[in-house]
Every structure is written in structure tokens, then in C-alpha cells.
Motif scaffolding. Structure first.
Motif, PDB file in Angstrom:
ATOM      1  N   ASP A 152       0.842  -1.180   0.000  1.00  0.00           N
ATOM      2  CA  ASP A 152       0.000   0.000   0.000  1.00  0.00           C
ATOM      3  C   ASP A 152       0.884   1.238   0.000  1.00  0.00           C
ATOM      4  O   ASP A 152       2.100   1.141  -0.108  1.00  0.00           O
ATOM      5  N   ALA A 171      -8.807  -8.093  -3.386  1.00  0.00           N
ATOM      6  CA  ALA A 171      -9.310  -7.099  -4.349  1.00  0.00           C
ATOM      7  C   ALA A 171      -9.626  -7.765  -5.687  1.00  0.00           C
ATOM      8  O   ALA A 171     -10.624  -7.428  -6.329  1.00  0.00           O
ATOM      9  N   GLU A 202      -6.838   3.690  -3.927  1.00  0.00           N
ATOM     10  CA  GLU A 202      -6.995   3.181  -5.287  1.00  0.00           C
ATOM     11  C   GLU A 202      -5.817   2.298  -5.666  1.00  0.00           C
ATOM     12  O   GLU A 202      -4.663   2.643  -5.415  1.00  0.00           O
ATOM     13  N   TRP A 203      -6.117   1.167  -6.300  1.00  0.00           N
ATOM     14  CA  TRP A 203      -5.084   0.249  -6.757  1.00  0.00           C
ATOM     15  C   TRP A 203      -4.491   0.733  -8.075  1.00  0.00           C
ATOM     16  O   TRP A 203      -5.167   1.370  -8.880  1.00  0.00           O
ATOM     17  N   ARG A 213      -1.367   0.508  -3.782  1.00  0.00           N
ATOM     18  CA  ARG A 213      -2.605   1.215  -3.455  1.00  0.00           C
ATOM     19  C   ARG A 213      -2.218   2.600  -2.957  1.00  0.00           C
ATOM     20  O   ARG A 213      -1.490   2.745  -1.988  1.00  0.00           O
ATOM     21  N   GLN A 225      -8.368  -1.904 -13.625  1.00  0.00           N
ATOM     22  CA  GLN A 225      -9.659  -2.351 -14.143  1.00  0.00           C
ATOM     23  C   GLN A 225      -9.687  -2.334 -15.664  1.00  0.00           C
ATOM     24  O   GLN A 225     -10.029  -3.311 -16.290  1.00  0.00           O
ATOM     25  N   GLU A 242      -4.417  -8.402   0.700  1.00  0.00           N
ATOM     26  CA  GLU A 242      -5.370  -7.375   0.274  1.00  0.00           C
ATOM     27  C   GLU A 242      -5.497  -7.341  -1.246  1.00  0.00           C
ATOM     28  O   GLU A 242      -6.585  -7.189  -1.783  1.00  0.00           O
ATOM     29  N   ALA A 243      -4.385  -7.484  -1.958  1.00  0.00           N
ATOM     30  CA  ALA A 243      -4.423  -7.495  -3.421  1.00  0.00           C
ATOM     31  C   ALA A 243      -5.195  -8.718  -3.919  1.00  0.00           C
ATOM     32  O   ALA A 243      -6.020  -8.610  -4.831  1.00  0.00           O
ATOM     33  N   GLU A 276     -12.458  -5.740  -7.731  1.00  0.00           N
ATOM     34  CA  GLU A 276     -11.981  -4.359  -7.700  1.00  0.00           C
ATOM     35  C   GLU A 276     -10.849  -4.142  -8.709  1.00  0.00           C
ATOM     36  O   GLU A 276     -10.687  -3.045  -9.235  1.00  0.00           O
ATOM     37  N   ILE A 277     -10.074  -5.191  -8.935  1.00  0.00           N
ATOM     38  CA  ILE A 277      -8.967  -5.136  -9.896  1.00  0.00           C
ATOM     39  C   ILE A 277      -8.977  -6.419 -10.718  1.00  0.00           C
ATOM     40  O   ILE A 277      -9.495  -7.440 -10.273  1.00  0.00           O
ATOM     41  N   ARG A 281     -12.851  -9.714  -5.196  1.00  0.00           N
ATOM     42  CA  ARG A 281     -14.021  -8.825  -5.110  1.00  0.00           C
ATOM     43  C   ARG A 281     -14.312  -8.124  -6.440  1.00  0.00           C
ATOM     44  O   ARG A 281     -15.322  -7.435  -6.558  1.00  0.00           O
TER      45      ARG A 281
END
Length: 96
Positions: free
Chosen positions: A16, A29, A64-65, A60, A86, A25-26, A34-35, A32
Motif C-alpha cells: 500500500d 481485491a 486506489e489500486w 494502493r 480495471q 489485500e491485493a 476491484e482489480i 471482489r
């Protein structure tokens, strides 16, 4: 995600904005939505990059990633290429 990175043969680091490693966390993500997984982004951006990918980080910043690709061109110049996680859109390219 880390398995994908290993299969791609690229060194990878997730952290991060504080520099703390944050692989879990990545991975979450990606799960989920998110990425995108690295393998998908490589398919999208490989032809847009100015050379050979030698490393990848996912960071991050401000919540935001952002993927950072380390790229060496044919002349041996080193670039950092920042990619939206994304869309695969290249946000910024910086020569080191």
C-alpha cells in the motif's frame, strides 16, 4: 494472484502507500472484482508497452489500486509504466 505472477515469471510485490507488503489485500481485491488479475492485464497491455516487462508491482495510493510495470526497451532504457487495474489503460509512463 500470486500464483499468476509466478506463472508469468515476473517478480511481483504488493504494497500500500506506506510501503507495507499487502499480498492478501491485493488477492482479495481481485476476488471482489476491484482489480483484474495480472494475467488479464498482461494480455491487454503487453502490445502497448515500450519493451520487455521485467517486473510488476501492485500498489494502493489513496485507496486506489494501480499496477506498475517495469519495462526495458530495445535501447536498454528503463521505464515505469502505471496501468489502471480495471481497464488496462496506461495512466503514466516515466523513464527512470
Amino acid at each position: 494472484m500470486l500464483a499468476t505472477l509466478a506463472l508469468a515469471g515476473l517478480p511481483a510485490v504488493a504494497h500500500d502507500h506506506s510501503g507495507r507488503r499487502d499480498h492478501d489485500e491485493a488477492r482479495l481485491a481481485v476476488q471482489r472484482g476491484e482489480i483484474r488479475p495480472l494475467a488479464e492485464l498482461l494480455t491487454i497491455v503487453r502490445d502497448k508497452l515500450p519493451g520487455e516487462i521485467t517486473g510488476v508491482e501492485i500498489e494502493r495510493h489513496h485507496g486506489e489500486w494501480l499496477y506498475e510495470f517495469i519495462v526495458i526497451d530495445k535501447a536498454g532504457r528503463l521505464f515505469e509504466v502505471y496501468v489502471d487495474p480495471q481497464s488496462g489503460e496506461i495512466r503514466k509512463t516515466r523513464e527512470k
